[in-house]
Design an enzyme around this catalytic site. Structure first.
Site, PDB file in Angstrom:
ATOM      1  N   ASP A  77      96.270  38.070  11.738  1.00 46.70           N
ATOM      2  CA  ASP A  77      95.753  37.676  13.044  1.00 46.70           C
ATOM      3  C   ASP A  77      95.386  36.201  13.086  1.00 46.70           C
ATOM      4  O   ASP A  77      95.407  35.505  12.074  1.00 46.70           O
ATOM      5  CB  ASP A  77      94.554  38.563  13.444  1.00 46.70           C
ATOM      6  N   ASN A 122      82.799  47.396  13.624  1.00 47.63           N
ATOM      7  CA  ASN A 122      83.153  48.355  14.667  1.00 47.63           C
ATOM      8  C   ASN A 122      84.427  49.125  14.327  1.00 47.63           C
ATOM      9  O   ASN A 122      84.978  49.823  15.169  1.00 47.63           O
ATOM     10  CB  ASN A 122      83.332  47.636  16.011  1.00 47.63           C
ATOM     11  N   HIS A 138      87.355  47.790  13.471  1.00 44.97           N
ATOM     12  CA  HIS A 138      88.644  47.157  13.812  1.00 44.97           C
ATOM     13  C   HIS A 138      89.455  46.842  12.546  1.00 44.97           C
ATOM     14  O   HIS A 138      88.906  46.666  11.466  1.00 44.97           O
ATOM     15  CB  HIS A 138      88.462  45.912  14.695  1.00 44.97           C
ATOM     16  N   GLU A 177      90.999  46.169  18.324  1.00 45.04           N
ATOM     17  CA  GLU A 177      89.606  46.513  18.611  1.00 45.04           C
ATOM     18  C   GLU A 177      89.488  47.937  19.158  1.00 45.04           C
ATOM     19  O   GLU A 177      90.487  48.498  19.639  1.00 45.04           O
ATOM     20  CB  GLU A 177      89.058  45.526  19.655  1.00 45.04           C
TER      21      GLU A 177
HETATM   22  C1  GLP Z   1      87.665  39.545  11.170  1.00 48.85           C
HETATM   23  C2  GLP Z   1      89.178  39.662  10.874  1.00 48.85           C
HETATM   24  C3  GLP Z   1      89.502  40.976  10.227  1.00 48.85           C
HETATM   25  C4  GLP Z   1      88.505  41.215   9.106  1.00 48.85           C
HETATM   26  C5  GLP Z   1      87.144  41.460   9.696  1.00 48.85           C
HETATM   27  C6  GLP Z   1      86.043  41.642   8.659  1.00 48.85           C
HETATM   28  O1  GLP Z   1      87.390  39.682  12.499  1.00 48.85           O
HETATM   29  N1  GLP Z   1      90.005  39.485  12.004  1.00 48.85           N
HETATM   30  O2  GLP Z   1      90.828  40.953   9.776  1.00 48.85           O
HETATM   31  O3  GLP Z   1      88.897  42.316   8.352  1.00 48.85           O
HETATM   32  O4  GLP Z   1      86.788  40.485  10.628  1.00 48.85           O
HETATM   33  O5  GLP Z   1      85.504  40.415   8.279  1.00 48.85           O
HETATM   34  P1  GLP Z   1      84.638  40.232   6.985  1.00 48.85           P
HETATM   35  O6  GLP Z   1      85.533  40.441   5.829  1.00 48.85           O
HETATM   36  O7  GLP Z   1      84.143  38.803   7.064  1.00 48.85           O
HETATM   37  O8  GLP Z   1      83.543  41.227   7.068  1.00 48.85           O
END
Ligand code: GLP
Length: 259
Positions: A76, A147, A149, A154
Site C-alpha cells: 500500500d 481494527n 485491516h 479497512e
Molecule cells: C498500516 C499499514 C498496514 C500495517 C498496519 C499496522 O496502516 N498500512 O499494512 O500492517 O498499519 O501497523 P503497525 O505495524 O505499525 O502496527
C-alpha cells in the site's frame, strides 16, 4: 496451533518472531529461485516488520542473501503523497530495505501516491496485472491494524463475496487507522492523508503463502477476532480464513493473549 485462519506460532517476543519471519523469507527466496529462477515478494510497512527488514539486510551484508533475482510489490501507499515525502511508504522501504540490498530498483514496485485521481483506478488495475504477469506473489508479508485491516483494506459492510473479490484500488482510511498513523505524522491526525492505494483482498489472498505478524497487547483483540471470529468484511484479516493452508501467523505472547 492450527486455527481457522491458519497456523499460529506464538513467540517469546517480537525479536524471535521477526527472526523466524526473516528465515521464512530467505528460504522462500531460495526455493522459489531454484524452481522459477526468481522470487516475487509482497512487502508490508508499519512498525511491525522493521526488525524483519533489519535482519534481511544483515543477512545480505553477511553475504548470505541476495535479492538479485527478486521482484517486490508493496501492499500500500498513502494517497496523495510524494515518494520523497518522509512519511511515504516509498521512503519507508528505501530507508529500511531497498537502499541496503541488491534488489534491482526497477523491480521494486510501490503504488504511486502521485498518480492523478482520474487515473488511480487504471494504475491500480495495472499493478494487479503486473503481479499476474510476474507469476503472482510467492510470499506476502502482512501486518494487521488494530481494527483488523490488512494493507489498507479497512472494515466495511460489504457482503463476504464482494469483500473477498476486492482488487487493488484507491480507498478511504478508517478513523482508527488515521488515529494510529498520526504518530508518524508529528502526532497530528489532521496531517494523515485520508485515502490510500492498497493491494486488494483478492490479490493478497491469491499469494502462494502469507506471513502475518502481530505484536503487542493492542493487537490481541484483532488477532483473536481474525483467527476465531466470523469471516467478515468488518474485520478484513478474518478473510484469511478463506485460505488457512497458506497462512502463518507469527505473534508474540501479548498479541496472543485473547486466543
Ligand atoms: C498500516 C499499514 C498496514 C500495517 C498496519 C499496522 O496502516 N498500512 O499494512 O500492517 O498499519 O501497523 P503497525 O505495524 O505499525 O502496527
Amino acid at each position: 496451533m492450527q486455527t481457522p485462519a491458519g497456523t499460529v506460532l506464538v513467540c517469546d517476543d517480537p525479536a524471535q518472531a521477526c527472526r523466524l519471519a526473516a528465515d521464512r523469507i530467505a528460504s522462500a527466496i531460495a526455493s522459489t529461485r531454484a524452481d522459477r529462477g526468481r522470487a516475487v515478494l509482497g512487502l508490508a510497512t508499519g512498525s511491525t516488520p522493521i526488525p524483519v527488514y533489519a535482519d534481511l539486510v544483515a543477512r545480505h551484508r553477511a553475504g548470505q542473501l541476495s535479492f538479485a533475482n527478486v521482484t517486490t510489490y508493496n501492499l500500500d501507499e498513502y494517497y496523495p503523497i510524494a515518494p520523497l515525502d518522509p512519511n511515504s511508504y516509498h521512503a519507508f522501504m528505501y530507508k529500511h530495505l531497498f537502499q541496503h540490498v541488491d534488489l534491482p530498483p526497477h523491480r521494486a514496485h510501490i503504488l504511486d501516491g502521485t498518480v492523478p485521481e482520474a487515473f488511480a483506478a487504471e494504475h491500480c488495475a495495472a499493478f494487479d496485472r503486473w503481479i499476474e504477469a510476474d507469476g503472482g506473489i510467492d510470499l506476502q508479508l502482512l501486518g494487521i491494524g488494530r481494527n483488523g485491516h490488512i494493507g489498507f483494506n479497512e472494515p466495511s459492510d460489504l457482503p463476504l463475496d464482494q469483500a473477498l473479490r476486492l482488487p487493488t484500488r484507491l480507498t478511504r482510511l478508517d478513523p482508527v487507522t488515521i488515529a494510529d498513523a498520526a504518530r508518524d505524522f508529528g502526532g497530528s491526525e489532521a496531517a494523515v492523508p485520508r485515502r490510500a492505494l492498497t493491494l486488494g483482498t483478492a490479490t493478497i489472498l491469491a499469494a502462494r503463502s502469507i506471513l502475518i505478524l502481530a505484536f503487542g497487547a493492542n493487537k490481541a483483540e484483532a488477532v483473536a477476532r481474525a483467527v476465531f471470529g466470523p469471516r467478515t468484511a468488518q474485520l478484513p484479516a478474518s478473510l484469511l480464513q478463506t485460505v488457512p493452508e497458506k497462512v502463518t501467523w507469527l505473534i508474540d505472547r501479548a498479541a496472543a493473549a485473547r486466543l
